[in-house]
Design an enzyme around this catalytic site. Structure first.
Site, short mmCIF file in Angstrom:
data_model
loop_
_atom_site.label_atom_id
_atom_site.label_comp_id
_atom_site.label_asym_id
_atom_site.label_seq_id
_atom_site.Cartn_x
_atom_site.Cartn_y
_atom_site.Cartn_z
N GLY A 191 0.68 -6.13 -3.04
CA GLY A 191 -0.68 -5.93 -2.45
C GLY A 191 -0.75 -5.28 -0.98
N GLN A 192 0.46 -4.80 -0.58
CA GLN A 192 0.40 -4.12 0.46
C GLN A 192 -0.33 -2.74 0.68
OE1 GLN A 192 4.48 -3.34 2.11
NE2 GLN A 192 3.68 -3.25 4.17
N THR A 193 -1.33 -2.65 1.44
CA THR A 193 -2.05 -1.21 1.35
C THR A 193 -1.71 -0.24 2.52
OG1 THR A 193 -3.91 -2.36 2.39
CG2 THR A 193 -3.88 -2.19 -0.15
N VAL A 194 -1.42 -0.91 3.53
CA VAL A 194 -0.62 -0.12 4.65
C VAL A 194 0.64 -0.31 4.70
CG1 VAL A 194 -0.91 0.34 7.04
CG2 VAL A 194 -2.95 -0.73 6.39
N HIS A 207 2.91 -6.14 8.40
CA HIS A 207 2.01 -6.79 9.22
C HIS A 207 2.07 -8.16 8.66
CE1 HIS A 207 -0.16 -4.58 6.28
NE2 HIS A 207 -1.39 -5.56 6.16
N HIS A 260 -0.33 -11.35 8.39
CA HIS A 260 -1.67 -12.13 8.47
C HIS A 260 -1.64 -13.42 9.12
CE1 HIS A 260 -3.82 -8.87 6.17
NE2 HIS A 260 -2.51 -8.64 5.73
#
Length: 129
Positions: A90-93, A97, A99
């Protein structure tokens, strides 16, 4: 995605809430709860597993600092801490990072299972649904 087009490598200084030599803390641009925060390494990398030990320790220190700030400001009842490591996760960038998501009584009818809800049909393991 190159560093020159990465939204985390090109953050304006006014977005940074806290920082150290290896990372920074920002408010999530698309928060799922009040105070949703991101802890981001300065070095452009996609995976948590690419961090050096020093970087990992620095980011975990920022995570603790961010929690303390959220405890004071929002008084959450709990937290989810998560990393989407890789596009299939699910990593979109594609810049690592972490959360830090404050959770509050009543924000979900039944919060059991927490992060297991990323695959809803496998999340509820405690009942006979």
């Amino acid at each position: 995605m190159s560093e020159s087009t990465c939204p985390f490598c090109t953050l304006p200084a006014n977005r940074i809430l806290r920082e150290n030599v290896d990372g920074m803390v920002i408010d999530d641009g698309f928060p799922i709860s009040p105070g949703h925060t991101l802890i981001i390494p300065r070095r452009h990398m996609g995976s948590f597993f690419d961090l050096s030990e020093t970087e990992r320790n620095s980011l975990l220190s920022l995570l603790e600092d961010a929690k303390w700030r959220l405890d004071k400001e929002f008084r959450p009842d709990g937290y989810n801490i998560g990393i989407n490591d890789g596009s299939v996760a699910g990593q979109t960038v594609p810049h690592l990072h972490i959360h830090l998501i404050p959770r509050f009584h009543g924000d979900r009818e039944d919060p059991r299972g927490g992060v297991r809800w990323i695959i809803p049909e496998k999340a509820d393991y405690w009942s006979s649904r």
